[in-house]
Design an enzyme around this catalytic site. Sequence first.
Site, PDB file in Angstrom:
ATOM      1  N   CYS A 135       0.805  -1.217   0.000  1.00 32.93           N
ATOM      2  CA  CYS A 135       0.000   0.000   0.000  1.00 32.93           C
ATOM      3  C   CYS A 135       0.843   1.275   0.000  1.00 32.93           C
ATOM      4  O   CYS A 135       0.332   2.357   0.304  1.00 32.93           O
ATOM      5  CB  CYS A 135      -0.957  -0.015   1.187  1.00 32.93           C
ATOM      6  SG  CYS A 135      -2.153  -1.361   1.076  1.00 32.93           S
ATOM      7  N   LYS A 200      -9.020   0.017   9.984  1.00 28.24           N
ATOM      8  CA  LYS A 200      -8.956  -1.043   8.975  1.00 28.24           C
ATOM      9  C   LYS A 200      -8.073  -2.171   9.485  1.00 28.24           C
ATOM     10  O   LYS A 200      -6.905  -1.970   9.813  1.00 28.24           O
ATOM     11  CB  LYS A 200      -8.393  -0.483   7.676  1.00 28.24           C
ATOM     12  CG  LYS A 200      -8.316  -1.519   6.563  1.00 28.24           C
ATOM     13  CD  LYS A 200      -7.861  -0.894   5.257  1.00 28.24           C
ATOM     14  CE  LYS A 200      -7.746  -1.944   4.173  1.00 28.24           C
ATOM     15  NZ  LYS A 200      -7.304  -1.357   2.896  1.00 28.24           N
ATOM     16  N   ARG A 210      -8.597  -8.976  -3.529  1.00 30.89           N
ATOM     17  CA  ARG A 210      -7.233  -8.943  -4.068  1.00 30.89           C
ATOM     18  C   ARG A 210      -7.172  -9.630  -5.422  1.00 30.89           C
ATOM     19  O   ARG A 210      -6.345  -9.290  -6.253  1.00 30.89           O
ATOM     20  CB  ARG A 210      -6.250  -9.511  -3.044  1.00 30.89           C
ATOM     21  CG  ARG A 210      -6.190  -8.571  -1.843  1.00 30.89           C
ATOM     22  CD  ARG A 210      -5.222  -8.991  -0.776  1.00 30.89           C
ATOM     23  NE  ARG A 210      -5.370  -8.101   0.376  1.00 30.89           N
ATOM     24  CZ  ARG A 210      -4.819  -8.313   1.552  1.00 30.89           C
ATOM     25  NH1 ARG A 210      -4.077  -9.396   1.740  1.00 30.89           N
ATOM     26  NH2 ARG A 210      -5.004  -7.461   2.536  1.00 30.89           N
ATOM     27  N   ARG A 222       0.121  -7.449   5.204  1.00 32.66           N
ATOM     28  CA  ARG A 222      -0.135  -6.058   5.542  1.00 32.66           C
ATOM     29  C   ARG A 222      -0.205  -5.802   7.062  1.00 32.66           C
ATOM     30  O   ARG A 222      -0.709  -4.786   7.503  1.00 32.66           O
ATOM     31  CB  ARG A 222      -1.445  -5.602   4.906  1.00 32.66           C
ATOM     32  CG  ARG A 222      -1.498  -5.729   3.393  1.00 32.66           C
ATOM     33  CD  ARG A 222      -2.473  -4.712   2.815  1.00 32.66           C
ATOM     34  NE  ARG A 222      -3.054  -5.068   1.546  1.00 32.66           N
ATOM     35  CZ  ARG A 222      -2.405  -5.091   0.370  1.00 32.66           C
ATOM     36  NH1 ARG A 222      -1.137  -4.795   0.315  1.00 32.66           N
ATOM     37  NH2 ARG A 222      -3.050  -5.407  -0.733  1.00 32.66           N
ATOM     38  N   LYS A 253     -13.614  -1.219   8.805  1.00 33.22           N
ATOM     39  CA  LYS A 253     -13.505  -2.242   7.769  1.00 33.22           C
ATOM     40  C   LYS A 253     -12.664  -3.407   8.264  1.00 33.22           C
ATOM     41  O   LYS A 253     -11.594  -3.167   8.810  1.00 33.22           O
ATOM     42  CB  LYS A 253     -12.867  -1.609   6.532  1.00 33.22           C
ATOM     43  CG  LYS A 253     -12.635  -2.551   5.395  1.00 33.22           C
ATOM     44  CD  LYS A 253     -11.862  -1.870   4.307  1.00 33.22           C
ATOM     45  CE  LYS A 253     -11.464  -2.906   3.310  1.00 33.22           C
ATOM     46  NZ  LYS A 253     -10.525  -2.428   2.347  1.00 33.22           N
TER      47      LYS A 253
END
Length: 327
Positions: A135, A200, A210, A222, A253
């Site tokens: 990210c 998140k 993904r 992540r 989320k």
Amino acid sequence: MDLDHRHLIYRPRRLRRNTNIRGLVRENHVTPNDLVMPVFITAGKNKKHKIPSMPGIYQWSLDKVGHHIADLMNAGITRVILFGIPSEKDATGSDAIDDDKGIIQQSIRFLRKHFPELYIITDICMCEYTDHGHCGIIHENDVHNDTTLTYLQKQVVSHARAGVDMVAPSGMMDGMVDAIRMALDENDFEQIPIMSYAVKYASAYYGPFREAAESAPQFGDRQAYQMDPANVREALKEAELDIAEGADILMVKPALAYLDVIARVREMTSLPIACYNVSGEYSMIKAAAAKGWIDGTKVMLETLTAMKRAGADIILTYFALEAAKYL
Ligand code: PBG
Ligand code: ZN
């Protein structure tokens, strides 16, 4: 009748006897106004690619997506969040910040022109554009926070120039809301709101996305930037930080396994709360329904209602179009 017993029984069933009375006392409602539809836009022409793990959801090329957007608008779903699949990915996600050729920038201009009533939100993150799938920008095998912030600033300003209505940073970089707010304001885009993916989690529920966005990390995972699913105090802290940095809307989320988190965040702020009913939540319902194990429509509506009940004002969901038929 034994009169002494009369007051001992409270009878909640009185208010459940038929549809009329149930409707009158219903506490929470889902309407098309609550829903945002994620839309995947891929480079190239004449594409309507099925996403195998998300039945009913497609990657669209720009020349084809118009039909889908028209269907959404006709169903009363007038807000979308765009995800782009660029033709080329590289280490710094160049497509994400390209004013002319960027897949999302082109999409915003196209949709703005053909669907003036559409409210366009964009996901602000690097993972769909980087060849490593992380990210942000990598330094020594780690996503470098502050370098990534400068890229996110370029990305939002580029989307803003193309005409976006709202931006939604999703990369869980520290200080991202502050950096983005500053970049927007300095470029006279002070009217563009930020819906921050404030809370998140590092979740296995993102699996199908993904595949859909072709954005799986090529090494590692992540967990060094997304949150530990075990934590809720940390969620409140993340929410506080984003409020202080100037977020207009806070998102939690995933949604379904985190309804308690939605409820807790709801209690600590007066900002609107969004939740993301993510890909894995969608796929599980679709898969079980396809097997005939559950009633897919009922479970969909029950799930969306639960998110409202938990305290979400806004639900990002792949069910938006399908659910609108019943709302
Ligand atoms: C990108 C992003 C992801 C999702 C939304 N934005 C994936 C991720 O963080 O891996 C997930 C959406 C979904 O699963 O439906 N940062
Ligand atoms: Zn990302």
